[in-house]
Motif scaffolding. Structure first.
Motif, PDB file in Angstrom:
ATOM      1  N   LEU A  56       0.855  -1.186   0.000  1.00  0.00           N
ATOM      2  CA  LEU A  56       0.000   0.000   0.000  1.00  0.00           C
ATOM      3  C   LEU A  56       0.894   1.239   0.000  1.00  0.00           C
ATOM      4  N   VAL A  57       0.748   2.058  -1.033  1.00  0.00           N
ATOM      5  CA  VAL A  57       1.540   3.285  -1.129  1.00  0.00           C
ATOM      6  C   VAL A  57       0.605   4.478  -1.169  1.00  0.00           C
ATOM      7  N   GLU A  58       1.081   5.586  -0.612  1.00  0.00           N
ATOM      8  CA  GLU A  58       0.237   6.772  -0.493  1.00  0.00           C
ATOM      9  C   GLU A  58       0.926   7.978  -1.098  1.00  0.00           C
ATOM     10  N   SER A  59       0.096   8.936  -1.554  1.00  0.00           N
ATOM     11  CA  SER A  59       0.628  10.194  -2.038  1.00  0.00           C
ATOM     12  C   SER A  59       0.366  11.272  -1.003  1.00  0.00           C
ATOM     13  N   ILE A  60       0.942  12.442  -1.202  1.00  0.00           N
ATOM     14  CA  ILE A  60       0.803  13.510  -0.224  1.00  0.00           C
ATOM     15  C   ILE A  60      -0.565  14.166  -0.292  1.00  0.00           C
ATOM     16  N   ASN A  61      -1.318  13.956  -1.363  1.00  0.00           N
ATOM     17  CA  ASN A  61      -2.616  14.627  -1.493  1.00  0.00           C
ATOM     18  C   ASN A  61      -3.788  13.652  -1.345  1.00  0.00           C
ATOM     19  N   GLY A  62      -3.561  12.564  -0.597  1.00  0.00           N
ATOM     20  CA  GLY A  62      -4.670  11.722  -0.192  1.00  0.00           C
ATOM     21  C   GLY A  62      -4.969  10.525  -1.081  1.00  0.00           C
ATOM     22  N   PHE A  63      -4.263  10.358  -2.185  1.00  0.00           N
ATOM     23  CA  PHE A  63      -4.453   9.178  -3.011  1.00  0.00           C
ATOM     24  C   PHE A  63      -3.657   8.004  -2.435  1.00  0.00           C
ATOM     25  N   GLU A  64      -4.123   6.805  -2.709  1.00  0.00           N
ATOM     26  CA  GLU A  64      -3.383   5.610  -2.341  1.00  0.00           C
ATOM     27  C   GLU A  64      -3.591   4.549  -3.409  1.00  0.00           C
ATOM     28  N   ALA A  65      -2.639   3.639  -3.504  1.00  0.00           N
ATOM     29  CA  ALA A  65      -2.753   2.538  -4.459  1.00  0.00           C
ATOM     30  C   ALA A  65      -2.201   1.283  -3.794  1.00  0.00           C
ATOM     31  N   GLU A  66      -2.781   0.161  -4.124  1.00  0.00           N
ATOM     32  CA  GLU A  66      -2.349  -1.100  -3.538  1.00  0.00           C
ATOM     33  C   GLU A  66      -1.894  -2.052  -4.624  1.00  0.00           C
ATOM     34  N   PHE A  67      -0.696  -2.563  -4.473  1.00  0.00           N
ATOM     35  CA  PHE A  67      -0.137  -3.534  -5.401  1.00  0.00           C
ATOM     36  C   PHE A  67      -0.702  -4.907  -5.039  1.00  0.00           C
ATOM     37  N   ASN A  68      -1.394  -5.513  -5.989  1.00  0.00           N
ATOM     38  CA  ASN A  68      -1.955  -6.841  -5.784  1.00  0.00           C
ATOM     39  C   ASN A  68      -1.345  -7.769  -6.834  1.00  0.00           C
ATOM     40  N   LYS A  69      -0.358  -8.553  -6.398  1.00  0.00           N
ATOM     41  CA  LYS A  69       0.383  -9.389  -7.346  1.00  0.00           C
ATOM     42  C   LYS A  69      -0.488 -10.495  -7.930  1.00  0.00           C
ATOM     43  N   SER A  70      -1.347 -11.073  -7.115  1.00  0.00           N
ATOM     44  CA  SER A  70      -2.168 -12.195  -7.594  1.00  0.00           C
ATOM     45  C   SER A  70      -3.189 -11.740  -8.634  1.00  0.00           C
ATOM     46  N   GLN A  71      -3.668 -10.510  -8.497  1.00  0.00           N
ATOM     47  CA  GLN A  71      -4.623  -9.980  -9.464  1.00  0.00           C
ATOM     48  C   GLN A  71      -3.963  -9.069 -10.486  1.00  0.00           C
ATOM     49  N   THR A  72      -2.655  -8.940 -10.413  1.00  0.00           N
ATOM     50  CA  THR A  72      -1.873  -8.057 -11.300  1.00  0.00           C
ATOM     51  C   THR A  72      -2.551  -6.705 -11.446  1.00  0.00           C
ATOM     52  N   SER A  73      -2.855  -6.099 -10.297  1.00  0.00           N
ATOM     53  CA  SER A  73      -3.529  -4.809 -10.322  1.00  0.00           C
ATOM     54  C   SER A  73      -2.796  -3.792  -9.460  1.00  0.00           C
ATOM     55  N   PHE A  74      -3.081  -2.532  -9.741  1.00  0.00           N
ATOM     56  CA  PHE A  74      -2.497  -1.417  -8.984  1.00  0.00           C
ATOM     57  C   PHE A  74      -3.518  -0.277  -9.048  1.00  0.00           C
ATOM     58  N   HIS A  75      -4.680  -0.494  -8.473  1.00  0.00           N
ATOM     59  CA  HIS A  75      -5.776   0.471  -8.535  1.00  0.00           C
ATOM     60  C   HIS A  75      -5.491   1.681  -7.650  1.00  0.00           C
TER      61      HIS A  75
END
Lengths: 114, 113
Positions: A56-75
């Motif tokens: 789980l990575v976050e930006s300074i302006n409130g966005f976040e994204a989660e790396f999901n290797k099994s689903q090959t996603s980064f929403h």
């Protein structure tokens, strides 16, 4: 070879509502993942990136994204958007070794309405 | 620190004419990238320099596109002759290479008529 799919070309949302911008990738090797934002008449700016460690990575302006290797996603998600978040968002991938070449998706235009 | 500078910001030419774009990277950044962004698509890497050497130009249409970075600092991308399908935004980015962040300039919007 790597590729990136952003299924939603446009996402309209009201101010203060939550939003999710979807990104899926394909790769046979380990990857780094990025979200870039492009405001009108401006260049691309890095929003956040996943290299290793916490998924789980976050930006300074409130966005976040989660790396999901099994689903090959980064929403990309934000619990409450502002008018100023209106922009084009690009997901990108690069191999985690021997290259820094970025492969971009086609972009998602986030339009925030009052 | 100053960002990546590009000029011109806009250019309109007729097909078969020549055009050149200029990029000045962030000071100290050894790696420089040129991307082409066609309307409705994501940026596509055309060429990558490490100092004044080419690292990757596999997607550069070499019959009409050329690029140079003679002193390892600023760079020029040229199209000669231009085709209608070259209409796009040309983005320059710089970075320290590897997994370090790439910083993008504002781009040059090219319209070929």
């Amino acid at each position: 070879a790597q590729s990136v799919t952003q299924l939603d070309s446009q996402v309209p949302v009201f101010e203060e509502a939550p939003v999710e911008l979807r990104c899926n990738y394909s790769s046979s090797v380990s990857v780094y993942l990025f979200w870039y934002v492009q405001y009108p008449n401006q260049g691309l700016q890095l929003l956040l990136k996943y290299l290793s460690g916490s998924t789980l990575v976050e930006s300074i302006n409130g966005f976040e994204a989660e790396f999901n290797k099994s689903q090959t996603s980064f929403h990309l998600r934000k619990p409450s958007v502002h008018i100023s978040d209106t922009a084009e968002y690009f997901c990108a991938v690069s191999r985690s070794y021997n290259t820094d070449k970025l492969i971009f998706g086609t972009g998602t235009r986030l339009q925030v309405f009052p | 620190e100053a960002g990546v500078a590009q000029s011109p910001r806009y250019k309109i030419i007729e097909k078969r004419q020549s055009v050149a774009f200029w990029c000045n990277p962030i000071s100290g950044h050894a790696t420089l990238y040129w991307y082409q962004q066609i309307l409705g698509q994501g940026p596509k890497l055309l060429i990558q320099f490490q100092n004044n050497g080419v690292v990757d130009d596999s997607q550069l249409p070499k019959d009409r596109f050329s690029a140079e970075r003679l002193k390892g600092v600023d760079s020029t991308l040229k199209i000669q002759p231009a085709k209608l399908e070259d209409s796009a935004v040309y983005l320059c980015a710089s970075g320290r290479g590897g997994k370090e962040t790439q910083y993008f300039g504002p781009g040059t919007r090219l319209l070929v008529l």
